[in-house]
Design a protein around this motif. Structure first.
Motif, mmCIF file in Angstrom:
data_model
loop_
_atom_site.group_PDB
_atom_site.id
_atom_site.type_symbol
_atom_site.label_atom_id
_atom_site.label_comp_id
_atom_site.label_asym_id
_atom_site.label_seq_id
_atom_site.Cartn_x
_atom_site.Cartn_y
_atom_site.Cartn_z
ATOM 1 N N HIS A 17 0.864 -1.114 -0.021
ATOM 2 C CA HIS A 17 -0.115 -0.076 0.151
ATOM 3 C C HIS A 17 1.076 1.234 -0.121
ATOM 4 O O HIS A 17 0.759 2.227 -0.800
ATOM 5 C CB HIS A 17 -0.902 0.105 1.262
ATOM 6 N N ALA A 18 1.905 1.183 1.110
ATOM 7 C CA ALA A 18 2.856 2.444 1.116
ATOM 8 C C ALA A 18 3.461 2.624 -0.193
ATOM 9 O O ALA A 18 3.630 3.939 -0.781
ATOM 10 C CB ALA A 18 3.706 2.265 2.158
ATOM 11 N N TYR A 19 4.046 1.635 -0.902
ATOM 12 C CA TYR A 19 4.825 1.611 -2.300
ATOM 13 C C TYR A 19 4.014 2.149 -3.281
ATOM 14 O O TYR A 19 4.486 3.267 -4.020
ATOM 15 C CB TYR A 19 5.369 0.362 -2.249
ATOM 16 N N LEU A 20 2.696 1.731 -3.420
ATOM 17 C CA LEU A 20 2.016 2.023 -4.364
ATOM 18 C C LEU A 20 1.364 3.484 -4.589
ATOM 19 O O LEU A 20 1.371 4.107 -5.307
ATOM 20 C CB LEU A 20 0.869 1.062 -4.692
ATOM 21 N N VAL A 21 1.016 3.765 -3.111
ATOM 22 C CA VAL A 21 0.613 5.316 -3.157
ATOM 23 C C VAL A 21 1.876 6.346 -3.435
ATOM 24 O O VAL A 21 1.663 7.193 -3.993
ATOM 25 C CB VAL A 21 0.157 5.459 -1.638
ATOM 26 N N ALA A 22 2.972 5.949 -3.024
ATOM 27 C CA ALA A 22 4.284 6.559 -3.206
ATOM 28 C C ALA A 22 4.454 6.611 -4.769
ATOM 29 O O ALA A 22 4.729 7.525 -5.287
ATOM 30 C CB ALA A 22 5.445 6.166 -2.648
ATOM 31 N N ARG A 23 4.410 5.285 -5.285
ATOM 32 C CA ARG A 23 4.620 5.283 -7.000
ATOM 33 C C ARG A 23 3.396 6.106 -7.767
ATOM 34 O O ARG A 23 3.935 6.679 -8.795
ATOM 35 C CB ARG A 23 4.416 3.751 -7.192
ATOM 36 N N GLY A 25 2.390 9.021 -6.693
ATOM 37 C CA GLY A 25 2.727 10.265 -6.346
ATOM 38 C C GLY A 25 4.100 10.647 -7.454
ATOM 39 O O GLY A 25 4.031 11.654 -8.004
ATOM 40 N N ASP A 26 4.780 9.641 -7.539
ATOM 41 C CA ASP A 26 6.177 9.657 -8.394
ATOM 42 C C ASP A 26 5.596 9.828 -9.970
ATOM 43 O O ASP A 26 6.350 10.483 -10.482
ATOM 44 C CB ASP A 26 7.131 8.508 -8.197
ATOM 45 N N ILE A 27 4.715 9.047 -10.288
ATOM 46 C CA ILE A 27 4.205 9.093 -11.774
ATOM 47 C C ILE A 27 3.725 10.601 -11.876
ATOM 48 O O ILE A 27 3.943 11.089 -13.213
ATOM 49 C CB ILE A 27 3.076 8.050 -12.077
ATOM 50 N N TYR A 28 2.777 11.118 -10.746
ATOM 51 C CA TYR A 28 2.438 12.335 -11.037
ATOM 52 C C TYR A 28 3.433 13.379 -11.228
ATOM 53 O O TYR A 28 3.592 14.376 -12.250
ATOM 54 C CB TYR A 28 1.490 12.949 -10.021
ATOM 55 N N ALA A 29 4.443 13.192 -10.342
ATOM 56 C CA ALA A 29 5.777 14.115 -10.541
ATOM 57 C C ALA A 29 6.639 14.046 -11.491
ATOM 58 O O ALA A 29 7.452 15.110 -12.058
ATOM 59 C CB ALA A 29 6.424 14.133 -9.050
ATOM 60 N N GLN A 30 6.709 12.697 -12.111
ATOM 61 C CA GLN A 30 7.830 12.510 -13.023
ATOM 62 C C GLN A 30 7.269 12.288 -14.354
ATOM 63 O O GLN A 30 7.381 12.942 -15.447
ATOM 64 C CB GLN A 30 8.970 11.608 -12.624
ATOM 65 N N GLU A 31 6.726 11.063 -14.608
ATOM 66 C CA GLU A 31 6.213 10.573 -15.843
ATOM 67 C C GLU A 31 4.964 11.389 -16.537
ATOM 68 O O GLU A 31 5.049 11.557 -17.881
ATOM 69 C CB GLU A 31 5.697 9.043 -15.679
ATOM 70 N N ARG A 32 4.242 11.916 -15.593
ATOM 71 C CA ARG A 32 3.019 12.818 -15.952
ATOM 72 C C ARG A 32 3.881 14.135 -16.700
ATOM 73 O O ARG A 32 3.598 14.511 -17.986
ATOM 74 C CB ARG A 32 2.347 13.228 -14.831
ATOM 75 N N LEU A 33 4.922 14.868 -16.073
ATOM 76 C CA LEU A 33 5.606 16.038 -16.622
ATOM 77 C C LEU A 33 6.524 15.357 -17.971
ATOM 78 O O LEU A 33 6.376 16.480 -18.866
ATOM 79 C CB LEU A 33 6.563 16.437 -15.549
#
Length: 208
Positions: A17-23, A25-33
């Motif tokens: 759960h913790a990993y997937l929530v963080a991931r 957020g990472d997609i929003y911050a990196q892959e999305r941009l």
């Protein structure tokens, strides 16, 4: 089928759960941009770029959830033939899926997402190219969305509608929003929910 580890899903639920929530957020911050930058080479309209990415996220979750349901049905059908406990059949099925998520055909989901986007009347793309240019973003979203279905309870994204009343609990306003406008003009990123409770805010643009 390969053997499964009994109780694996429940034992690892908190850490996954913790990993997937963080991931997410990472997609929003990196892959999305990254996808945004790539799309801007083809499309000058920033609103259209952001709409494309948001719809890609929504369609990715939809495709991954459908794939998970079909995958789970196949696993249940196979494991039920020889199941004898001590774990429940549902727990045994979930353990198997968690252990063998690599069997998820993510490319099939990516193809499904791109097909759906091509038929969506809210977004368009220059005729000389295709939504496949953001397939890496779609692939990562599908992987995360699929894995989120193995959590207890599963995670999902909130339903968003153009013109809905802006909800501070679900969204942050984009920097270019009219901060006095009460309605959402369009969405930039979906909110993540657990049992109908927002655990990660999405992003929306408000305009009058």
């Amino acid at each position: 089928m390969r053997s499964c580890s009994p109780g694996r899903a429940r034992r690892t639920n908190a850490s996954r759960h913790a990993y997937l929530v963080a991931r997410f957020g990472d997609i929003y911050a990196q892959e999305r941009l990254d996808a945004e930058t790539l799309l801007r080479t083809y499309i000058s309209d920033m609103e259209m770029v952001q709409r494309i990415i948001y719809i890609a996220a929504v369609e990715s979750f939809h495709a991954a959830k459908m794939a998970y349901r079909h995958f789970k049905m196949r696993v249940r059908k196979t494991l039920s033939l020889g199941h004898s406990g001590p774990e429940s059949l549902e727990d045994t099925v979930l353990d198997y899926i968690v252990r063998h998520e690599d069997l998820y055909d993510v490319q099939a989901s990516v193809n499904e997402v791109i097909r759906s986007m091509n038929m969506n009347p809210k977004i368009s793309f220059p005729p000389e190219t295709d939504f496949i240019v953001i397939s890496s973003l779609i692939r990562e979203l599908c992987r995360v969305a699929f894995s989120m279905q193995t959590l207890i309870p599963p995670l999902d994204i909130a339903f968003g509608l153009d013109g809905e009343l802006f909800n501070e609990t679900k969204y942050r306003r984009s920097f270019d929003s009219d901060f006095t406008a009460p309605l959402v003009a369009y969405h930039v990123w979906p909110a993540l929910i657990e049992n109908d409770t927002v655990i990660v805010k999405g992003e929306a643009v408000t305009k009058r």
